[in-house]
Motif scaffolding. Structure first.
Motif, PDB file in Angstrom:
ATOM      1  N   VAL A 258       0.860  -1.156  -0.022  1.00 22.85           N
ATOM      2  CA  VAL A 258       0.103  -0.010  -0.029  1.00 22.85           C
ATOM      3  C   VAL A 258       0.769   1.305  -0.025  1.00 22.85           C
ATOM      4  O   VAL A 258       0.554   2.152  -0.796  1.00 22.85           O
ATOM      5  N   ILE A 259       2.038   1.351   0.753  1.00 23.95           N
ATOM      6  CA  ILE A 259       2.792   2.374   0.963  1.00 23.95           C
ATOM      7  C   ILE A 259       3.556   2.688  -0.310  1.00 23.95           C
ATOM      8  O   ILE A 259       3.722   3.813  -0.908  1.00 23.95           O
ATOM      9  N   ILE A 260       3.963   1.745  -1.240  1.00 22.58           N
ATOM     10  CA  ILE A 260       4.707   1.794  -2.290  1.00 22.58           C
ATOM     11  C   ILE A 260       3.687   2.252  -3.377  1.00 22.58           C
ATOM     12  O   ILE A 260       4.202   3.342  -4.371  1.00 22.58           O
ATOM     13  N   VAL A 261       2.561   1.935  -3.710  1.00 22.39           N
ATOM     14  CA  VAL A 261       1.452   2.416  -4.567  1.00 22.39           C
ATOM     15  C   VAL A 261       1.113   3.689  -4.097  1.00 22.39           C
ATOM     16  O   VAL A 261       1.031   4.716  -4.937  1.00 22.39           O
ATOM     17  N   GLY A 262       0.909   3.999  -2.973  1.00 20.84           N
ATOM     18  CA  GLY A 262       0.690   5.261  -2.355  1.00 20.84           C
ATOM     19  C   GLY A 262       1.651   6.479  -2.952  1.00 20.84           C
ATOM     20  O   GLY A 262       1.444   7.553  -3.304  1.00 20.84           O
ATOM     21  N   VAL A 263       2.894   6.090  -2.476  1.00 19.09           N
ATOM     22  CA  VAL A 263       3.967   6.835  -2.877  1.00 19.09           C
ATOM     23  C   VAL A 263       4.139   7.113  -4.331  1.00 19.09           C
ATOM     24  O   VAL A 263       4.429   8.305  -4.965  1.00 19.09           O
TER      25      VAL A 263
ATOM     26  N   GLY B 209      12.583   5.600   4.923  1.00 17.45           N
ATOM     27  CA  GLY B 209      12.130   5.929   6.261  1.00 17.45           C
ATOM     28  C   GLY B 209      10.654   5.454   6.667  1.00 17.45           C
ATOM     29  O   GLY B 209      10.628   4.858   7.847  1.00 17.45           O
ATOM     30  N   MET B 210       9.604   5.603   5.907  1.00 18.83           N
ATOM     31  CA  MET B 210       8.469   5.203   6.251  1.00 18.83           C
ATOM     32  C   MET B 210       8.275   3.660   6.469  1.00 18.83           C
ATOM     33  O   MET B 210       7.681   3.187   7.258  1.00 18.83           O
ATOM     34  N   ILE B 211       8.986   2.877   5.545  1.00 20.38           N
ATOM     35  CA  ILE B 211       9.104   1.575   5.754  1.00 20.38           C
ATOM     36  C   ILE B 211       9.639   1.113   6.939  1.00 20.38           C
ATOM     37  O   ILE B 211       9.197   0.116   7.734  1.00 20.38           O
ATOM     38  N   GLY B 212      10.664   1.544   6.977  1.00 14.82           N
ATOM     39  CA  GLY B 212      11.572   1.242   8.462  1.00 14.82           C
ATOM     40  C   GLY B 212      10.849   1.668   9.612  1.00 14.82           C
ATOM     41  O   GLY B 212      10.483   0.852  10.603  1.00 14.82           O
TER      42      GLY B 212
ATOM     43  N   ALA C 119      16.899  10.482  -4.900  1.00 13.52           N
ATOM     44  CA  ALA C 119      17.555   9.968  -3.672  1.00 13.52           C
ATOM     45  C   ALA C 119      16.666  10.326  -2.279  1.00 13.52           C
ATOM     46  O   ALA C 119      16.505   9.823  -1.282  1.00 13.52           O
ATOM     47  N   TYR C 120      16.025  11.841  -2.613  1.00 14.14           N
ATOM     48  CA  TYR C 120      14.939  12.048  -1.536  1.00 14.14           C
ATOM     49  C   TYR C 120      13.859  11.294  -1.234  1.00 14.14           C
ATOM     50  O   TYR C 120      13.448  10.806  -0.320  1.00 14.14           O
ATOM     51  N   ILE C 121      13.304  10.838  -2.644  1.00 18.00           N
ATOM     52  CA  ILE C 121      11.962  10.022  -2.544  1.00 18.00           C
ATOM     53  C   ILE C 121      12.422   8.775  -2.125  1.00 18.00           C
ATOM     54  O   ILE C 121      11.730   8.108  -1.088  1.00 18.00           O
ATOM     55  N   ILE C 122      13.597   7.921  -2.464  1.00 20.76           N
ATOM     56  CA  ILE C 122      13.710   6.729  -1.889  1.00 20.76           C
ATOM     57  C   ILE C 122      14.022   6.818  -0.521  1.00 20.76           C
ATOM     58  O   ILE C 122      13.552   6.096   0.345  1.00 20.76           O
ATOM     59  N   GLY C 123      14.664   7.893  -0.059  1.00 28.27           N
ATOM     60  CA  GLY C 123      15.045   8.052   1.539  1.00 28.27           C
ATOM     61  C   GLY C 123      13.577   8.454   2.415  1.00 28.27           C
ATOM     62  O   GLY C 123      13.607   7.553   3.273  1.00 28.27           O
TER      63      GLY C 123
END
Length: 550
Positions: A14-19, A147-150, A139-143
């Motif tokens: 859900v997080i990946i799709v939302g981002v 962070g959210m996943i962690g 880099a900003y998006i991946i970070g």
């Protein structure tokens, strides 16, 4: 654990799709702002000459392309050819659409088209997505995403550890209840999701503890009672394991019975007793039989095998050796008495024959005297015959033969017909068509004859006798019913005893000896059957005999 992993995977998806959707939405907003910026610049260029426009465009990072009325390129722009820009020009001329995207080999450009002095002017500006240049934005998006996943993983992990800790405590409590150990409190917080479950476990532990204490008390009381019983008792489970016993059973079986569960064949060395228990376990029905135990001494044991519950079987052993010995003494006494009675019977019979041959003086006294002697002779003879029949019926082994029941019964009736006619009795026969019976034919004949004689003697004038025979699941059934005087409830329990008379005066009038029903009961028992009585005083009696067909 598996459910938590699936939940984590679902949340991660859900997080990946939302981002991704957020990035696409922001990119569209970013492109829209570029188009508005280009439109604002075009508005500024409206009042300027071509030279001023090109100078201004260079300062604002834009390019200007000019097509004449024949759609020929008048001015050029770096990296853009007339062929690449022409489709946007034609679309503008056809539809009036001012904004367009010009696709080039190097980079797509946003275009704003306008007309000035028969010339079509294109104001071009590079099209730039949100992630361009890629690495700084990516880099900003991946970070942010990582962070959210962690953070979510940490939350799930903490939740999982808390659940595992609570479940481990509750599991420990259940194991303590299972092993009858003192239960340690889990001490969960009221906010814990398993707090209510812990309270329920505590209540269950209290109920189980109380039930175990009550069961222990009942078991102790039962063991004390079992120890005091003089009847031998073996308790078996449904698989045939001995789970409890008393001292009397060990003494009867002449063995030492261990306390731990073990197969009953370890204690029982008698074939008939083992077979009786095996039959009860197999058929799940109560069994009853007398068994002779011949170990160091001969013992006659009355065995009852009964089901106490669905998983408990009780074997009750009652020593009837002394009772059987007393019965044998009584039987011997009767046999001896009957033997001694033969001498006076012979004398009375001889004296009667002498008198009847002509040795009489007074005709009146002679006739009365002779009649008395004849009557008593017949009574003594009947008594002797019944006693001998009773003794033989209990001692003799049955000789099994197969015969036709209706035929045998019909052969017995002619001898009894005079007595039936004398009392004007109506005899009804209801015999099943040709059922065969395998038993001792002589003993069976005695059973039928004695029951019919009893029904005739104690019937009323003009009464009725019904004789019924049926083949049933338990064996062969004979039923003899009469409409006679009947038997009171208080006397029915003793009706099969020897010499027992309900009405002694009436019995003498009918000429009975008091042994007919005792003979029937002894013969039926010897053949492995059962006899039952149903009677009502003043209405009649019904005797039912069931014999095994084997």
């Amino acid at each position: 654990m598996k459910q938590i992993r699936h939940l984590g995977e679902l949340i991660l998806g859900v997080i990946i799709v939302g981002v991704t959707m957020i990035i696409l939405f922001l990119n569209q907003s970013y492109l829209a702002s570029q188009k508005r910026d280009l439109s604002d610049k075009a508005q500024l260029f409206q009042g300027q000459t071509l030279t001023q426009m090109m100078a201004q465009a260079k300062q604002t990072n834009c390019q200007v392309l000019v097509f004449n009325r024949k759609n020929q390129l008048v001015t050029s722009a770096a990296g853009v050819t007339a062929r690449e820009a022409l489709p946007a020009v034609l679309r503008y001329q056809t539809t009036g659409k001012k904004q367009a995207v010009v696709q080039t080999r190097q980079q797509d450009r946003l275009a704003y088209l306008m007309t000035k002095r028969d010339q079509t002017i294109l104001l071009l500006q590079p099209k730039q997505n949100l992630w361009e240049p890629f690495w700084p934005h990516a880099a900003y998006i991946i970070g942010v995403t990582l962070g959210m996943i962690g953070l979510i993983i940490l939350v799930l992990l903490g939740h999982h550890l808390a659940v595992e800790r609570s479940l481990k405590r509750l599991k420990q409590q259940l194991q303590q209840i299972r092993h009858s150990e003192k239960m340690a409190p889990a001490l969960l917080k009221p906010t814990d999701r398993y707090f209510d479950l812990e309270q329920q476990i505590v209540q269950v532990n209290d109920v189980v503890g109380q039930a175990k204490r009550q069961e222990l008390k009942r078991q102790t009381d039962f063991n004390q009672l079992l120890t005091q019983l003089t009847v031998g008792v073996l308790l078996l489970d449904r698989t045939g394991l001995v789970v409890n016993s008393n001292l009397a059973s060990a003494q009867l079986l002449e063995t030492k019975i261990i306390s731990r569960p073990h197969p009953y064949v370890n204690d029982i060395q008698n074939y008939h007793l083992s077979r009786l228990i095996k039959r009860a376990l197999r058929d799940r029905e109560a069994q009853h039989q007398e068994v002779t135990l011949t170990l160091t001494k001969e013992q006659i044991v009355d065995v009852h095998v009964v089901w106490l519950t669905a998983d408990r079987l009780a074997v009750l052993l009652y020593d009837v050796t002394e009772i059987k010995q007393i019965q044998q003494m009584q039987l011997d006494f009767v046999s001896n008495v009957s033997h001694e009675l033969k001498t006076p019977v012979t004398a009375i019979t001889g004296f009667t024959e002498t008198l009847l041959a002509g040795a009489q003086n007074d005709p009146k006294d002679r006739q009365a005297f002779l009649q008395i002697i004849a009557t008593e002779s017949q009574r003594l003879t009947s008594l002797i015959q019944d006693i001998i029949a009773l003794a033989r019926g209990e001692q003799r082994q049955p000789k099994l033969t197969t015969f036709d029941v209706p035929t045998l019964i019909e052969q017995l009736l002619p001898a009894l017909q005079p007595q039936i006619d004398a009392k004007k009795i109506q005899l009804k026969l209801d015999l099943m068509a040709a059922p065969t019976l395998k038993t001792d034919v002589n003993q069976f004949e005695q059973i039928v004859k004695n029951l019919l004689v009893n029904a005739i003697n104690y019937n009323r004038i003009g009464g009725q006798i019904t004789l019924t025979s049926r083949l049933i699941s338990a064996g062969w059934q004979l039923k003899v019913c009469d409409t006679g005087v009947g038997i009171a409830s208080a006397d029915q329990a003793r009706i099969f005893e020897r010499f027992y008379r309900v009405d002694k005066t009436r019995s003498r009038d009918t000429g009975g000896t008091g042994l007919g029903l005792a003979i029937v009961a002894a013969l039926v028992t010897g053949l492995g059957g059962t006899i039952k009585l149903q009677s009502q005083l003043g209405v009649g009696s019904c005797f039912t005999v069931v014999l095994p067909n084997e």
